[in-house]
Each structure stands twice: as C-alpha cells, then as structure tokens.
Design a protein around this motif. Structure first.
Motif, PDB file in Angstrom:
ATOM      1  N   SER A  36     -17.071   9.231  52.525  1.00 48.08           N
ATOM      2  CA  SER A  36     -18.038   8.785  51.520  1.00 48.08           C
ATOM      3  C   SER A  36     -17.339   8.255  50.273  1.00 48.08           C
ATOM      4  O   SER A  36     -16.163   8.552  50.027  1.00 48.08           O
ATOM      5  N   GLN A  37     -18.088   7.463  49.518  1.00 44.42           N
ATOM      6  CA  GLN A  37     -17.630   6.937  48.238  1.00 44.42           C
ATOM      7  C   GLN A  37     -18.723   7.134  47.195  1.00 44.42           C
ATOM      8  O   GLN A  37     -19.911   7.014  47.511  1.00 44.42           O
ATOM      9  N   HIS A  38     -18.305   7.393  45.969  1.00 36.41           N
ATOM     10  CA  HIS A  38     -19.230   7.547  44.850  1.00 36.41           C
ATOM     11  C   HIS A  38     -18.889   6.499  43.795  1.00 36.41           C
ATOM     12  O   HIS A  38     -17.762   6.452  43.285  1.00 36.41           O
ATOM     13  N   TRP A  39     -19.878   5.663  43.480  1.00 32.46           N
ATOM     14  CA  TRP A  39     -19.696   4.561  42.553  1.00 32.46           C
ATOM     15  C   TRP A  39     -20.592   4.741  41.321  1.00 32.46           C
ATOM     16  O   TRP A  39     -21.658   5.342  41.402  1.00 32.46           O
ATOM     17  N   CYS A  40     -20.129   4.170  40.219  1.00 32.79           N
ATOM     18  CA  CYS A  40     -20.927   4.107  39.001  1.00 32.79           C
ATOM     19  C   CYS A  40     -20.924   2.664  38.516  1.00 32.79           C
ATOM     20  O   CYS A  40     -19.864   2.007  38.504  1.00 32.79           O
ATOM     21  N   VAL A  41     -22.097   2.162  38.145  1.00 29.75           N
ATOM     22  CA  VAL A  41     -22.216   0.785  37.658  1.00 29.75           C
ATOM     23  C   VAL A  41     -23.017   0.796  36.357  1.00 29.75           C
ATOM     24  O   VAL A  41     -24.104   1.371  36.296  1.00 29.75           O
ATOM     25  N   GLU A  42     -22.474   0.160  35.331  1.00 29.15           N
ATOM     26  CA  GLU A  42     -23.176   0.002  34.059  1.00 29.15           C
ATOM     27  C   GLU A  42     -23.485  -1.476  33.840  1.00 29.15           C
ATOM     28  O   GLU A  42     -22.596  -2.324  33.958  1.00 29.15           O
ATOM     29  N   MET A  43     -24.738  -1.777  33.526  1.00 28.40           N
ATOM     30  CA  MET A  43     -25.134  -3.139  33.169  1.00 28.40           C
ATOM     31  C   MET A  43     -25.207  -3.241  31.658  1.00 28.40           C
ATOM     32  O   MET A  43     -25.844  -2.414  31.000  1.00 28.40           O
ATOM     33  N   THR A  44     -24.543  -4.249  31.096  1.00 25.06           N
ATOM     34  CA  THR A  44     -24.558  -4.455  29.651  1.00 25.06           C
ATOM     35  C   THR A  44     -24.888  -5.910  29.349  1.00 25.06           C
ATOM     36  O   THR A  44     -24.676  -6.805  30.167  1.00 25.06           O
ATOM     37  N   GLN A  45     -25.383  -6.135  28.139  1.00 23.85           N
ATOM     38  CA  GLN A  45     -25.675  -7.475  27.647  1.00 23.85           C
ATOM     39  C   GLN A  45     -25.253  -7.582  26.193  1.00 23.85           C
ATOM     40  O   GLN A  45     -25.254  -6.588  25.459  1.00 23.85           O
ATOM     41  N   GLY A  46     -24.924  -8.782  25.770  1.00 24.61           N
ATOM     42  CA  GLY A  46     -24.688  -9.063  24.355  1.00 24.61           C
ATOM     43  C   GLY A  46     -23.678  -8.160  23.698  1.00 24.61           C
ATOM     44  O   GLY A  46     -22.468  -8.273  23.929  1.00 24.61           O
ATOM     45  N   ASP A  47     -24.165  -7.218  22.882  1.00 24.96           N
ATOM     46  CA  ASP A  47     -23.290  -6.362  22.087  1.00 24.96           C
ATOM     47  C   ASP A  47     -22.636  -5.253  22.884  1.00 24.96           C
ATOM     48  O   ASP A  47     -21.919  -4.424  22.328  1.00 24.96           O
ATOM     49  N   GLY A  90     -31.292 -13.880  30.819  1.00 25.92           N
ATOM     50  CA  GLY A  90     -29.958 -14.420  30.622  1.00 25.92           C
ATOM     51  C   GLY A  90     -28.903 -13.674  31.402  1.00 25.92           C
ATOM     52  O   GLY A  90     -29.192 -12.944  32.355  1.00 25.92           O
ATOM     53  N   SER A  91     -27.668 -13.837  30.989  1.00 26.08           N
ATOM     54  CA  SER A  91     -26.542 -13.259  31.713  1.00 26.08           C
ATOM     55  C   SER A  91     -26.345 -11.796  31.348  1.00 26.08           C
ATOM     56  O   SER A  91     -26.807 -11.308  30.316  1.00 26.08           O
ATOM     57  N   PHE A  92     -25.641 -11.085  32.222  1.00 25.63           N
ATOM     58  CA  PHE A  92     -25.284  -9.684  31.981  1.00 25.63           C
ATOM     59  C   PHE A  92     -23.958  -9.395  32.669  1.00 25.63           C
ATOM     60  O   PHE A  92     -23.505 -10.142  33.550  1.00 25.63           O
ATOM     61  N   ARG A 141     -15.240  -5.789  35.947  1.00 27.61           N
ATOM     62  CA  ARG A 141     -16.458  -6.283  35.305  1.00 27.61           C
ATOM     63  C   ARG A 141     -16.949  -7.524  36.030  1.00 27.61           C
ATOM     64  O   ARG A 141     -16.261  -8.534  36.103  1.00 27.61           O
ATOM     65  N   TRP A 142     -18.139  -7.407  36.611  1.00 29.59           N
ATOM     66  CA  TRP A 142     -18.755  -8.502  37.344  1.00 29.59           C
ATOM     67  C   TRP A 142     -19.852  -9.120  36.482  1.00 29.59           C
ATOM     68  O   TRP A 142     -20.299  -8.509  35.509  1.00 29.59           O
ATOM     69  N   GLN A 143     -20.285 -10.303  36.857  1.00 33.49           N
ATOM     70  CA  GLN A 143     -21.316 -10.978  36.077  1.00 33.49           C
ATOM     71  C   GLN A 143     -22.504 -11.364  36.948  1.00 33.49           C
ATOM     72  O   GLN A 143     -22.363 -11.595  38.157  1.00 33.49           O
ATOM     73  N   GLY A 144     -23.678 -11.402  36.314  1.00 31.88           N
ATOM     74  CA  GLY A 144     -24.893 -11.831  36.984  1.00 31.88           C
ATOM     75  C   GLY A 144     -25.822 -12.472  35.972  1.00 31.88           C
ATOM     76  O   GLY A 144     -25.501 -12.571  34.783  1.00 31.88           O
ATOM     77  N   HIS A 145     -26.990 -12.895  36.447  1.00 32.69           N
ATOM     78  CA  HIS A 145     -27.951 -13.573  35.586  1.00 32.69           C
ATOM     79  C   HIS A 145     -29.352 -13.218  36.055  1.00 32.69           C
ATOM     80  O   HIS A 145     -29.616 -13.169  37.267  1.00 32.69           O
ATOM     81  N   THR A 146     -30.243 -12.953  35.117  1.00 29.96           N
ATOM     82  CA  THR A 146     -31.616 -12.635  35.490  1.00 29.96           C
ATOM     83  C   THR A 146     -32.272 -13.846  36.153  1.00 29.96           C
ATOM     84  O   THR A 146     -31.863 -14.987  35.956  1.00 29.96           O
ATOM     85  N   SER A 147     -33.301 -13.576  36.945  1.00 30.29           N
ATOM     86  CA  SER A 147     -33.987 -14.636  37.680  1.00 30.29           C
ATOM     87  C   SER A 147     -35.433 -14.759  37.213  1.00 30.29           C
ATOM     88  O   SER A 147     -36.170 -13.769  37.187  1.00 30.29           O
ATOM     89  N   ASP A 148     -35.843 -15.960  36.861  1.00 28.47           N
ATOM     90  CA  ASP A 148     -37.236 -16.195  36.496  1.00 28.47           C
ATOM     91  C   ASP A 148     -38.163 -15.961  37.684  1.00 28.47           C
ATOM     92  O   ASP A 148     -39.339 -15.632  37.499  1.00 28.47           O
TER      93      ASP A 148
END
Length: 270
Positions: free
Chosen positions: A88-99, A73-75, A21-28
C-alpha cells in the motif's frame, strides 16, 4: 456510443506534472453554483496521484476536505508520497491558489489488490433498467449537464407537504457523453448525488460539501471486466443538525458488483 474525441471529463481533470508541485485549471463545464463541482476537484487530485511516477496500486480510500472556496482559474497541487510498504501507499495532496493558502486537502490510499476470500455482504438494490428510466431534466448548474441522471426512486422535488420528507434516492448515473467507468469517474460520481438537504427541504438552500470520503471496492481489472458507462447509485442521510448534515451512498455496476461506498458531511443554511 463512446466518444472518440477527448472527453470533457478528461479535459476538466487534466494535470501537468512537476517534481512535487503539479498544476491544473478549473473547468467551466464542471462548474457548480459558486465553485467547481466537488467530484471533479476530487478526481483531478486523484489523477495527479494516479499519474505520478511513484504510484503503485489502485485507489482503495480517499478523503477530500474542502477547506476554502476555489476560484476560477489555475491551481497548484503539492503531491507527496507519505508512506509506502509492500502492498500500500499513503499520499497527501494539497491544492493551493494565488497566495498559497490551501483550498483543498486530500489523502489517498493506494493498494495492490490480490486474490482472496470474498463475500459480498451488501445486496444489489436492483432497479428498472437504465433504458426504461426517464432522464431527469437538466438544471442550471453546468456540471449537472455533464451527467445523465435517471431516478428510479426519490427524485428531488420542489414544494409539497409541510415538514421534512424522505431523503432516499435510487438512480442511474452516467456521463451524458458516455465514458467507460474508471476510478476517476467513479470518484466524481460518488459526489454527484444531489444534496440530501434539497430532498429534505424540497427547496434549494445554501449548501457545500466539507468532507468527502470514498472507498473503492473494485480495482482497475474489476472495472475493466464490468465494462460499463453507468452506475446504479443509492443515497440517503441520517441527520441534519446545527448547520451540518451527512450523506451516505453506494455505487453499483449494472451487473450487481458493489464498486464504491461513500459518505460526506456538508454545511447548509436553512
């Protein structure tokens, strides 16, 4: 002249690694009317995959499904390698926030690109030089101000003849503060075409990308060899029907190499 300070795009797509689980933040700086610019969100997700210690190869295909609005905010990013083989590689990424509800779901295919027979079936569309094309005036959305759009054909207009008009555009796209084109910026620019519904209706209407797919036709070595800060893009649509419309596009280097092709389906209210 290229900036020597951290570029706003790199700040906007910055991620902090974790186990899965990685973290990021939205940009204004890359905010759209009601949420983050979708291309920036996609590039942020791709950066997490590209920075992952298990990553091997360069992006070949990526699909991003925008499932729900993304709040400021953060995600969290749940980054998973689903399958890997020798090339080759196959990746899946889910972005979640809050709940923990998923707001964005992406799949990424990476591949080791090896020398092979090559045949460029598509023809370079050609255009007046970037320097000879006038910049498009900035509009209110912050993310638009981060790009230098120069329309060769089909710039969006307000008002005009009754009934739908042509939706084809040909334009130069570059970061307003120049930045070398890499896979991340190429992905973001594949979503930087103004919505085709705006062209067809000649007005701004409620709109949102639902699913974006981008195919990469150049690896890191190819992009380094092109050594460019801008691309020539063409975009068009085939249909608007029952609240959804498509968009397809191509991104070319100034030297005539096809770098990426893209397609998306978007919701509109009109």
């Amino acid at each position: 002249m290229l900036t020597r300070t951290p570029h706003l795009f790199d700040d906007a797509t910055k991620v902090t690694p974790g186990d899965s689980r990685w973290q990021g933040h939205t940009s204004d700086d890359y905010w759209a009317f009601v949420g983050p610019f979708g291309g920036c969100t996609a590039a942020t997700i791709l950066r997490a995959v590209m920075d992952h210690p298990q990553r091997a190869g360069d992006p070949t295909a990526m699909t991003v499904n925008y499932c729900a609005p993304i709040a400021q905010g953060s995600f969290d990013l749940d980054v998973r390698l689903i399958k890997a083989n020798r090339s080759s590689q196959h990746w899946c990424v889910e972005m979640t926030q809050g709940d923990g509800d998923v707001s964005t779901l992406a799949t990424v295919v990476l591949a080791e690109r090896r020398p092979s027979w090559s045949h460029p079936q598509a023809s370079y569309p050609g255009a007046k030089a970037f320097e000879e094309t006038l910049p498009y005036p900035q509009i209110a959305a912050p993310w638009v101000k981060q790009y230098d759009f120069r329309f060769v054909e089909g710039e969006p207009k307000r008002g005009g003849p009754a009934g739908p008009v042509e939706t084809f555009s040909k334009l130069w796209i570059g970061d307003r503060v120049p930045r070398k084109i890499d896979a991340l910026s190429l992905l973001a620019m594949s979503d930087a075409f103004f919505a085709r519904i705006f062209h067809a209706k000649r007005e701004l209407v409620p709109f949102g990308t639902v699913s974006l797919t981008t195919y990469f036709h150049a690896d890191a070595a190819d992009l380094a060899a092109e050594d460019t800060t801008r691309v020539l893009g063409i975009a068009d649509a085939k249909i608007f029907h029952k609240s959804y419309g498509d968009q397809n596009g191509e991104l070319w280097s100034p030297g005539g190499r096809l770098l990426a092709t893209t397609t998306q389906i978007a919701y509109f209210k009109a």
